[in-house]
Motif scaffolding. Structure first.
Motif, PDB file in Angstrom:
ATOM      1  N   ILE A 210      -2.609   7.610   4.096  1.00  0.00           N
ATOM      2  CA  ILE A 210      -2.816   6.607   3.050  1.00  0.00           C
ATOM      3  C   ILE A 210      -2.913   7.338   1.713  1.00  0.00           C
ATOM      4  O   ILE A 210      -3.643   8.318   1.581  1.00  0.00           O
ATOM      5  CB  ILE A 210      -4.092   5.795   3.309  1.00  0.00           C
ATOM      6  CG1 ILE A 210      -3.976   5.038   4.634  1.00  0.00           C
ATOM      7  CG2 ILE A 210      -4.370   4.836   2.158  1.00  0.00           C
ATOM      8  CD1 ILE A 210      -5.283   4.446   5.137  1.00  0.00           C
ATOM      9  N   ALA A 211      -2.173   6.857   0.719  1.00  0.00           N
ATOM     10  CA  ALA A 211      -2.201   7.429  -0.634  1.00  0.00           C
ATOM     11  C   ALA A 211      -2.758   6.358  -1.564  1.00  0.00           C
ATOM     12  O   ALA A 211      -2.044   5.438  -1.959  1.00  0.00           O
ATOM     13  CB  ALA A 211      -0.795   7.855  -1.064  1.00  0.00           C
ATOM     14  N   ALA A 212      -4.037   6.460  -1.877  1.00  0.00           N
ATOM     15  CA  ALA A 212      -4.711   5.422  -2.659  1.00  0.00           C
ATOM     16  C   ALA A 212      -5.954   6.006  -3.318  1.00  0.00           C
ATOM     17  O   ALA A 212      -6.313   7.164  -3.071  1.00  0.00           O
ATOM     18  CB  ALA A 212      -5.104   4.260  -1.747  1.00  0.00           C
TER      19      ALA A 212
ATOM     20  N   LEU B 226     -10.084   0.159  -3.465  1.00  0.00           N
ATOM     21  CA  LEU B 226      -9.898   1.350  -2.646  1.00  0.00           C
ATOM     22  C   LEU B 226      -8.436   1.691  -2.400  1.00  0.00           C
ATOM     23  O   LEU B 226      -8.069   2.859  -2.324  1.00  0.00           O
ATOM     24  CB  LEU B 226     -10.624   1.187  -1.303  1.00  0.00           C
ATOM     25  CG  LEU B 226     -12.136   1.012  -1.404  1.00  0.00           C
ATOM     26  CD1 LEU B 226     -12.723   0.746  -0.027  1.00  0.00           C
ATOM     27  CD2 LEU B 226     -12.790   2.217  -2.048  1.00  0.00           C
ATOM     28  N   LEU B 227      -7.571   0.671  -2.290  1.00  0.00           N
ATOM     29  CA  LEU B 227      -6.159   0.918  -1.987  1.00  0.00           C
ATOM     30  C   LEU B 227      -5.267   0.891  -3.221  1.00  0.00           C
ATOM     31  O   LEU B 227      -4.039   0.890  -3.102  1.00  0.00           O
ATOM     32  CB  LEU B 227      -5.661  -0.072  -0.936  1.00  0.00           C
ATOM     33  CG  LEU B 227      -6.269   0.131   0.456  1.00  0.00           C
ATOM     34  CD1 LEU B 227      -5.821  -0.967   1.408  1.00  0.00           C
ATOM     35  CD2 LEU B 227      -5.937   1.504   1.018  1.00  0.00           C
TER      36      LEU B 227
ATOM     37  N   VAL C 270       0.853  -1.183   0.000  1.00  0.00           N
ATOM     38  CA  VAL C 270       0.000   0.000   0.000  1.00  0.00           C
ATOM     39  C   VAL C 270       0.893   1.238   0.000  1.00  0.00           C
ATOM     40  O   VAL C 270       1.942   1.258   0.651  1.00  0.00           O
ATOM     41  CB  VAL C 270      -0.934   0.010   1.238  1.00  0.00           C
ATOM     42  CG1 VAL C 270      -1.758   1.291   1.300  1.00  0.00           C
ATOM     43  CG2 VAL C 270      -1.841  -1.215   1.233  1.00  0.00           C
ATOM     44  N   HIS C 271       0.475   2.249  -0.728  1.00  0.00           N
ATOM     45  CA  HIS C 271       1.205   3.515  -0.778  1.00  0.00           C
ATOM     46  C   HIS C 271       0.764   4.403   0.383  1.00  0.00           C
ATOM     47  O   HIS C 271      -0.434   4.515   0.675  1.00  0.00           O
ATOM     48  CB  HIS C 271       0.957   4.231  -2.106  1.00  0.00           C
ATOM     49  CG  HIS C 271       1.654   3.584  -3.247  1.00  0.00           C
ATOM     50  ND1 HIS C 271       1.153   2.484  -3.896  1.00  0.00           N
ATOM     51  CD2 HIS C 271       2.833   3.879  -3.843  1.00  0.00           C
ATOM     52  CE1 HIS C 271       1.987   2.131  -4.849  1.00  0.00           C
ATOM     53  NE2 HIS C 271       3.014   2.958  -4.846  1.00  0.00           N
ATOM     54  N   TYR C 272       1.743   5.024   1.009  1.00  0.00           N
ATOM     55  CA  TYR C 272       1.511   5.972   2.097  1.00  0.00           C
ATOM     56  C   TYR C 272       2.343   7.212   1.823  1.00  0.00           C
ATOM     57  O   TYR C 272       3.420   7.133   1.223  1.00  0.00           O
ATOM     58  CB  TYR C 272       1.952   5.385   3.448  1.00  0.00           C
ATOM     59  CG  TYR C 272       1.157   4.176   3.865  1.00  0.00           C
ATOM     60  CD1 TYR C 272       0.029   4.306   4.669  1.00  0.00           C
ATOM     61  CD2 TYR C 272       1.527   2.902   3.455  1.00  0.00           C
ATOM     62  CE1 TYR C 272      -0.704   3.193   5.054  1.00  0.00           C
ATOM     63  CE2 TYR C 272       0.800   1.789   3.832  1.00  0.00           C
ATOM     64  CZ  TYR C 272      -0.310   1.932   4.628  1.00  0.00           C
ATOM     65  OH  TYR C 272      -1.036   0.835   4.998  1.00  0.00           O
ATOM     66  N   CYS C 273       1.881   8.338   2.283  1.00  0.00           N
ATOM     67  CA  CYS C 273       2.657   9.566   2.251  1.00  0.00           C
ATOM     68  C   CYS C 273       3.176   9.755   3.678  1.00  0.00           C
ATOM     69  O   CYS C 273       2.394  10.034   4.597  1.00  0.00           O
ATOM     70  CB  CYS C 273       1.788  10.740   1.813  1.00  0.00           C
ATOM     71  SG  CYS C 273       2.723  12.259   1.610  1.00  0.00           S
TER      72      CYS C 273
ATOM     73  N   LEU D 218       4.473   0.400   1.538  1.00  0.00           N
ATOM     74  CA  LEU D 218       4.761  -0.370   2.741  1.00  0.00           C
ATOM     75  C   LEU D 218       3.906  -1.629   2.763  1.00  0.00           C
ATOM     76  O   LEU D 218       2.720  -1.585   2.399  1.00  0.00           O
ATOM     77  CB  LEU D 218       4.459   0.464   3.990  1.00  0.00           C
ATOM     78  CG  LEU D 218       5.269   1.743   4.180  1.00  0.00           C
ATOM     79  CD1 LEU D 218       4.728   2.542   5.348  1.00  0.00           C
ATOM     80  CD2 LEU D 218       6.738   1.409   4.390  1.00  0.00           C
ATOM     81  N   PRO D 219       4.477  -2.752   3.202  1.00  0.00           N
ATOM     82  CA  PRO D 219       3.672  -3.964   3.330  1.00  0.00           C
ATOM     83  C   PRO D 219       2.620  -3.767   4.416  1.00  0.00           C
ATOM     84  O   PRO D 219       2.918  -3.270   5.501  1.00  0.00           O
ATOM     85  CB  PRO D 219       4.693  -5.042   3.706  1.00  0.00           C
ATOM     86  CG  PRO D 219       5.876  -4.308   4.236  1.00  0.00           C
ATOM     87  CD  PRO D 219       5.856  -2.946   3.628  1.00  0.00           C
ATOM     88  N   THR D 220       1.402  -4.127   4.087  1.00  0.00           N
ATOM     89  CA  THR D 220       0.268  -3.923   4.990  1.00  0.00           C
ATOM     90  C   THR D 220      -0.496  -5.237   5.120  1.00  0.00           C
ATOM     91  O   THR D 220      -0.844  -5.861   4.122  1.00  0.00           O
ATOM     92  CB  THR D 220      -0.654  -2.815   4.430  1.00  0.00           C
ATOM     93  OG1 THR D 220       0.133  -1.624   4.265  1.00  0.00           O
ATOM     94  CG2 THR D 220      -1.815  -2.533   5.355  1.00  0.00           C
ATOM     95  N   LYS D 221      -0.724  -5.647   6.351  1.00  0.00           N
ATOM     96  CA  LYS D 221      -1.465  -6.890   6.593  1.00  0.00           C
ATOM     97  C   LYS D 221      -2.956  -6.639   6.459  1.00  0.00           C
ATOM     98  O   LYS D 221      -3.465  -5.612   6.919  1.00  0.00           O
ATOM     99  CB  LYS D 221      -1.173  -7.427   7.993  1.00  0.00           C
ATOM    100  CG  LYS D 221       0.264  -7.844   8.205  1.00  0.00           C
ATOM    101  CD  LYS D 221       0.485  -8.298   9.638  1.00  0.00           C
ATOM    102  CE  LYS D 221       1.937  -8.633   9.871  1.00  0.00           C
ATOM    103  NZ  LYS D 221       2.185  -8.958  11.300  1.00  0.00           N
TER     104      LYS D 221
END
Length: 143
Positions: free
Chosen positions: A66-68, A118-119, A6-9, A17-20
């Protein structure tokens, strides 16, 4: 449990970053419990992906967003209803209000090609800014 990128700012720098993902579904494939975890921050479990993503943002520190598609100014929900974990990219369409969004869904035969999760993330990502562009998406009102 599944791991998604998932992309994050973070501190104004976009990074993946890996997201569970913890997902439980009923026999029809509809979610009964969804929650996310990244770097030890975990969302509260809920029965919709949209609210699980919102809950994750609420759990994150202020310097991490969250950048999505759900947080993008081009990410619009279908005003006639959509599936769980579905949003539509209206990049390239001039939408000024909800009527314009409705017209996009009534008139465009290829709307399914604009469907995203969404992501999801693309290089056209820009955070929602109601002063710059109307977005039929309640992310900007996240409390």
């Amino acid at each position: 449990m599944q791991i998604v990128q998932v992309h994050y700012c973070v501190n104004d720098v976009i990074q993946m970053l890996p997201t569970k993902v913890f997902l439980e579904q009923n026999d029809d494939g509809e979610p009964t419990s969804v929650c996310y975890e990244v770097q030890g921050y975990q969302s509260l479990p809920v029965d919709s992906t949209e609210f699980a993503v919102k809950n994750l943002q609420k759990a994150l520190p202020q310097n991490m967003k969250i950048a999505a598609c759900q947080t993008c100014m081009f990410g619009n929900f279908n005003p006639y209803g959509d599936m769980d974990n579905e949003i539509f990219c209206l990049k390239g369409l001039d939408v000024q209000n909800k009527r314009d969004v409705c017209a996009a869904f009534e008139g465009e035969e290829q709307i399914s090609e604009r469907s995203r999760t969404l992501l999801a993330f693309c290089s056209a990502y820009k955070p929602i800014n109601e002063n710059e562009r109307y977005t039929y998406n309640d992310w900007a009102y996240l409390k």
